[in-house]
Write a protein that holds these residues in place. Sequence first.
Motif, PDB file in Angstrom:
ATOM      1  N   SER A  48      33.655  63.588  62.499  1.00 18.84           N
ATOM      2  CA  SER A  48      32.683  64.529  63.073  1.00 18.84           C
ATOM      3  C   SER A  48      32.608  64.414  64.593  1.00 18.84           C
ATOM      4  O   SER A  48      32.103  65.318  65.253  1.00 18.84           O
ATOM      5  N   ARG A  49      33.128  63.342  65.151  1.00 19.84           N
ATOM      6  CA  ARG A  49      33.127  63.147  66.607  1.00 19.84           C
ATOM      7  C   ARG A  49      34.543  63.223  67.190  1.00 19.84           C
ATOM      8  O   ARG A  49      34.792  62.791  68.311  1.00 19.84           O
ATOM      9  N   SER A  50      35.462  63.813  66.433  1.00 18.89           N
ATOM     10  CA  SER A  50      36.856  63.899  66.892  1.00 18.89           C
ATOM     11  C   SER A  50      37.011  64.997  67.940  1.00 18.89           C
ATOM     12  O   SER A  50      36.200  65.917  68.031  1.00 18.89           O
ATOM     13  N   TYR A  51      38.067  64.870  68.733  1.00 20.71           N
ATOM     14  CA  TYR A  51      38.362  65.851  69.781  1.00 20.71           C
ATOM     15  C   TYR A  51      39.860  65.839  70.061  1.00 20.71           C
ATOM     16  O   TYR A  51      40.556  64.870  69.775  1.00 20.71           O
ATOM     17  N   TYR A  52      40.334  66.959  70.603  1.00 21.84           N
ATOM     18  CA  TYR A  52      41.741  67.071  70.982  1.00 21.84           C
ATOM     19  C   TYR A  52      41.901  66.795  72.466  1.00 21.84           C
ATOM     20  O   TYR A  52      41.074  67.206  73.279  1.00 21.84           O
ATOM     21  N   PHE A  53      42.983  66.098  72.802  1.00 26.14           N
ATOM     22  CA  PHE A  53      43.343  65.864  74.192  1.00 26.14           C
ATOM     23  C   PHE A  53      44.856  65.790  74.259  1.00 26.14           C
ATOM     24  O   PHE A  53      45.473  64.964  73.557  1.00 26.14           O
ATOM     25  N   HIS A  56      46.828  65.747  70.910  1.00 22.59           N
ATOM     26  CA  HIS A  56      46.538  64.721  69.908  1.00 22.59           C
ATOM     27  C   HIS A  56      45.059  64.761  69.547  1.00 22.59           C
ATOM     28  O   HIS A  56      44.212  65.096  70.367  1.00 22.59           O
ATOM     29  N   LEU A  57      44.778  64.392  68.301  1.00 20.05           N
ATOM     30  CA  LEU A  57      43.405  64.315  67.820  1.00 20.05           C
ATOM     31  C   LEU A  57      42.928  62.872  67.945  1.00 20.05           C
ATOM     32  O   LEU A  57      43.605  61.941  67.496  1.00 20.05           O
ATOM     33  N   TYR A  58      41.778  62.688  68.581  1.00 17.06           N
ATOM     34  CA  TYR A  58      41.194  61.369  68.778  1.00 17.06           C
ATOM     35  C   TYR A  58      39.807  61.327  68.153  1.00 17.06           C
ATOM     36  O   TYR A  58      39.119  62.341  68.094  1.00 17.06           O
ATOM     37  N   GLY A  98      46.612  52.992  57.120  1.00 18.72           N
ATOM     38  CA  GLY A  98      45.447  52.211  56.726  1.00 18.72           C
ATOM     39  C   GLY A  98      44.140  52.629  57.374  1.00 18.72           C
ATOM     40  O   GLY A  98      43.076  52.166  56.975  1.00 18.72           O
ATOM     41  N   ILE A  99      44.197  53.481  58.382  1.00 14.19           N
ATOM     42  CA  ILE A  99      42.977  53.920  59.054  1.00 14.19           C
ATOM     43  C   ILE A  99      42.185  54.834  58.129  1.00 14.19           C
ATOM     44  O   ILE A  99      42.731  55.729  57.503  1.00 14.19           O
ATOM     45  N   TYR A 100      40.879  54.591  58.056  1.00 19.10           N
ATOM     46  CA  TYR A 100      39.982  55.439  57.286  1.00 19.10           C
ATOM     47  C   TYR A 100      39.565  56.617  58.163  1.00 19.10           C
ATOM     48  O   TYR A 100      39.241  56.437  59.339  1.00 19.10           O
ATOM     49  N   VAL A 101      39.563  57.812  57.598  1.00 19.72           N
ATOM     50  CA  VAL A 101      39.040  58.998  58.279  1.00 19.72           C
ATOM     51  C   VAL A 101      37.798  59.398  57.491  1.00 19.72           C
ATOM     52  O   VAL A 101      37.887  59.804  56.339  1.00 19.72           O
ATOM     53  N   ILE A 102      36.647  59.243  58.128  1.00 18.40           N
ATOM     54  CA  ILE A 102      35.366  59.428  57.453  1.00 18.40           C
ATOM     55  C   ILE A 102      34.728  60.746  57.868  1.00 18.40           C
ATOM     56  O   ILE A 102      34.458  60.974  59.049  1.00 18.40           O
ATOM     57  N   MET A 103      34.503  61.616  56.875  1.00 12.73           N
ATOM     58  CA  MET A 103      33.840  62.891  57.110  1.00 12.73           C
ATOM     59  C   MET A 103      32.328  62.674  57.211  1.00 12.73           C
ATOM     60  O   MET A 103      31.789  61.694  56.688  1.00 12.73           O
ATOM     61  N   GLU A 104      31.650  63.608  57.861  1.00 10.46           N
ATOM     62  CA  GLU A 104      30.217  63.466  58.117  1.00 10.46           C
ATOM     63  C   GLU A 104      29.407  63.238  56.841  1.00 10.46           C
ATOM     64  O   GLU A 104      28.486  62.416  56.821  1.00 10.46           O
TER      65      GLU A 104
END
Length: 123
Positions: A48-53, A56-58, A98-104
Amino acid sequence: MNHARYCGCGLHTVHNYCSNYVVHSLYQHKAYCTCGDYILEPHAADYSRSYYFRGHLYAPCIDCGAVIDLGGGGPIIPIPNSINQMITSNGSFILPNGIYVIMEDDLKDYLNDTLIFYPMGCL
């Protein structure tokens, strides 16, 4: 039978690895107990706090605050039928690294350590 252990601080307890987090690598951070012992945990990106730069998505890691590069090209989504892909009913998932991507909608369960991932196709 109670299997409580002594942690390094000498208290009759199990380690509590949530007092401090330090970045260890691009994929993990160290979670410390107050006694100084630590374990390695995967980063958990707050989608929910991701952004493109620059293509790439961060997103920040929920635990340690590190900015995680989630890749380029477009929105990240779980890959259907990929081997061992784990996902929640709200769309959070674990990347192959292995990184978790957590939705709001899963944030509260993640923070309460009650989030459950299922193999894709079992929901």
